[in-house]
Design an enzyme around this catalytic site. Structure first.
Site, mmCIF file in Angstrom:
data_model
loop_
_atom_site.group_PDB
_atom_site.id
_atom_site.type_symbol
_atom_site.label_atom_id
_atom_site.label_comp_id
_atom_site.label_asym_id
_atom_site.label_seq_id
_atom_site.Cartn_x
_atom_site.Cartn_y
_atom_site.Cartn_z
ATOM 1 N N HIS A 188 50.115 -43.883 4.294
ATOM 2 C CA HIS A 188 51.683 -44.395 3.582
ATOM 3 C C HIS A 188 52.635 -43.225 3.443
ATOM 4 O O HIS A 188 53.461 -43.468 3.250
ATOM 5 C CB HIS A 188 50.774 -45.585 3.307
ATOM 6 C CG HIS A 188 51.892 -46.285 3.021
ATOM 7 N ND1 HIS A 188 52.388 -47.767 3.176
ATOM 8 C CD2 HIS A 188 52.468 -46.821 1.483
ATOM 9 C CE1 HIS A 188 52.834 -48.547 3.138
ATOM 10 N NE2 HIS A 188 53.609 -47.535 1.732
ATOM 11 N N CYS A 481 53.379 -46.128 19.005
ATOM 12 C CA CYS A 481 52.579 -47.536 17.962
ATOM 13 C C CYS A 481 52.349 -46.713 16.691
ATOM 14 O O CYS A 481 52.327 -47.505 16.320
ATOM 15 C CB CYS A 481 52.689 -48.416 18.429
ATOM 16 S SG CYS A 481 50.906 -48.593 19.043
HETATM 17 C C1 PEP Z 1 46.726 -45.696 16.478
HETATM 18 O O1 PEP Z 1 45.536 -45.782 16.323
HETATM 19 O O2 PEP Z 1 47.752 -45.119 16.803
HETATM 20 C C2 PEP Z 1 47.119 -47.554 16.063
HETATM 21 C C3 PEP Z 1 48.613 -47.765 16.233
HETATM 22 O O3 PEP Z 1 46.464 -48.312 15.935
HETATM 23 P P1 PEP Z 1 45.964 -48.644 14.332
HETATM 24 O O4 PEP Z 1 46.494 -46.919 13.820
HETATM 25 O O5 PEP Z 1 45.721 -49.940 14.050
HETATM 26 O O6 PEP Z 1 44.321 -48.360 15.103
#
Ligand code: PEP
Ligand code: MG
Length: 550
Positions: A188, A481
């Site tokens: 973060h 993402c």
């Molecule tokens: C990832 O693994 O990059 C993702 C977007 O999912 P999370 O961070 O929720 O595991």
């Protein structure tokens, strides 16, 4: 002292300033201290004014803030001024002789426990109650409120790690740079620093041992912090103005469109996405509606929760990820106990092997929620390892009338077989956080291994390239993402590797939009080549920056 502290530079720039540490949470007041009856009235009388001071201070800060920070501050001020907490604490002093700090502690704990038991969104408010509790206790003790310190002069903020709640209210005018002992490039802290244009170094071991007020040079470009630098060491000129608000459509300087979407996980992050003008939601983490519960939410509860997000994005895309339980997101009613290796265990889509009804209920609820809104609802599954899993998920989702179905690519096998995975569904979205973890065999939660899970790792970027090329061949969208999407320079690299949309925490969108608007699509492809062929993340960053002359 001239010992340099190495870390990972996650936001470029050099500044010199005094370091001040986050003020630690207050410790639990002594439960054994009991006041004599004659002392109780005066002690009880201290509580309401302390709570009022806290509420006033938070309200004043809320007036100066905007967006997400204002929402957080307003909500916390409201809690501090709620007479129920002060009344319960007052009764505990008068009736049981508790000290005022102890009475506030216990009264707040009661409220927090009730909220946690209620589950879902209310459970998250338990954290806010504890924040108010600590502030009132600090006011009673005459010490600084926990969290970000206040100082008359701008300073370098030093912390073990920063959580979203700590940083929502960070005043960018007061802070020169961020340095954390833990955290990694996807933390973060990294996202916040880039969004605010502040230099930042994470995983700087030993930084929290510094005395408050020690002058430090923070060099986010060269990944180092130098305590007591020579007096003539210059910092950079103050950072250029922060990027202006996001104008609505992500694109390169020559008009290549790159949808800039937000990652959301609860009502607060959704309103932040609306405020920033995100083009849609690229990752709706549905776990928030399942966390802190002992059994799954009902169908109706799910429909209500999903619809509350969909209704805020009429005519826009909302990509819903089905439940990603396990490993870093355990759920008591779903996650197997005692797995030797939870990150490699029955997590994500794999939980549907033993509890298929939960996935079907969720898909049914997403479909029902979508019916009542104008959002363009897409759905995707986490932790898909093979094209067969992707095809099975697509079939299942379509059986629930969900028309646009995709999968996350976050397991290396899915990247290596990208053509088959892409063929099995309508789109893919790359989860770089997990893809880095599994490619480099390094736990994403371990600050000590943060340089391995750096999203600039050439191995990770080579896998992204495979997926981007498969998407181009099939003419299907490829999103990112994971937090990699929120790094403005890396965003251009990802576009050059074939990525067509980027989804990130809302506050990162303006900086990424500004960065893409400054490069052409050819530049992106050039940067992509440089990054993929680099020897390591630092080399990749350095060469990419040099190519842009920044
Ligand atoms: C990832 O693994 O990059 C993702 C977007 O999912 P999370 O961070 O929720 O595991
Ligand atoms: Mg993931």
């Amino acid at each position: 002292m001239t010992n340099r502290i190495s870390g990972i530079g996650v936001s470029p720039g050099r500044v010199v300033g005094p370091a001040f540490r986050m003020v630690e949470a207050v410790s639990e007041p002594d439960a054994a201290a009991i006041l004599a009856p004659s002392e109780r009235e005066a002690e009880a009388a201290r509580i309401a004014p302390a709570a009022a001071r806290v509420a006033e201070e938070l309200t004043a800060r809320a007036r100066r803030a905007s967006g997400e920070a204002k929402d957080v501050l307003d909500a916390t001020a409201l809690m501090a001024s709620d007479p129920a907490l002060a009344d319960a604490a007052r009764a505990a002093v008068l009736d049981h002789g508790k000290t005022a700090p102890r009475a506030v502690w216990e009264a707040a704990e009661d409220v927090a426990r009730t909220l946690t038991a209620a589950g879902g969104y209310l459970a998250e408010r338990a954290r806010d109650v504890r924040d108010v509790r600590d502030r009132i206790i600090a006011a009673l003790d005459g010490t600084q409120a926990p969290g970000i310190p206040t100082h008359p002069e701008p300073f370098v903020l030093v912390a073990r790690d920063l959580a979203p709640a700590d940083t929502a209210t960070l005043d960018a005018e007061a802070v020169l740079a961020l340095v954390t002992e833990e955290g990694g490039p996807t933390s973060h802290t990294a996202i916040l620093a880039r969004a605010l244009g502040l230099p930042a170094v994470v995983a700087a071991r030993g930084i929290t041992d510094l005395r408050d007020g020690t002058p430090v040079l923070v060099d986010g470009t060269d990944s180092v912090v130098v305590p007591d630098p020579a007096p003539d060491v210059p910092g950079d000129a103050p950072p250029a103005a922060l990027p202006g608000p996001f104008a609505g459509h992500g694109q390169t300087s020559d008009g290549f469109p790159v949808a800039l979407l937000a990652n959301v996980g609860d009502p607060r992050s959704t309103s932040a996405a609306v405020d920033v003008g995100a083009e849609g939601i690229g990752l709706f983490r549905t776990e928030f509606c399942f966390l802190d519960r002992t059994e799954p939410p009902s169908f109706d509860e799910q429909v209500t929760a999903y619809r509350s997000v969909f209704s805020q994005f009429p005519e826009r895309k909302v990509v819903v990820r089905t439940l990603d339980a396990g490993a870093d997101k355990p759920l008591p009613f779903l996650t197997a106990q005692g797995e030797p290796n939870p990150a490699l265990g029955v997590r994500g889509l794999r939980t549907a092997r033993h509890t298929p009804s939960l996935l079907d209920d969720q898909l049914r609820a997403i479909s029902a929620a979508a019916l009542g809104t104008d959002a363009e609802v897409w759905v995707m599954a986490p932790m898909v390892a093979t094209a067969i899993e992707a095809a099975a998920f697509a079939e299942r989702a379509r059986a629930h009338d969900l028309r646009t179905v995709g999968v996350m690519v976050e397991v290396p096998s899915a990247a290596v077989t990208a053509d088959a995975v892409v063929a099995a569904c309508d789109f893919v979205s790359i989860g770089t956080n997990d893809l880095a973890q599994y490619t480099l065999a390094a736990d994403r939660q371990l600050g000590e291994l943060a340089e391995l899970t750096d999203p600039w790792q050439p191995a990770l970027l080579q896998l992204v390239e495979l997926i981007g090329a498969a998407g181009r061949r099939a003419g299907k969208p490829v999103g990112v993402c994971g937090e990699a999407a929120s790094d403005p320079l890396l965003a251009a690299v990802l576009v050059g590797l074939g990525v067509t949309s980027l989804s990130m925490s809302a506050r990162a969108i303006p900086a990424v939009a500004a960065s893409l608007a400054a490069v052409s699509y050819d530049d992106c492809q050039h940067l992509a080549r440089i990054a993929v062929e680099a020897t390591d993340p630092a080399d990749a960053r350095r060469r990419a920056r040099a190519a842009l002359g920044t």
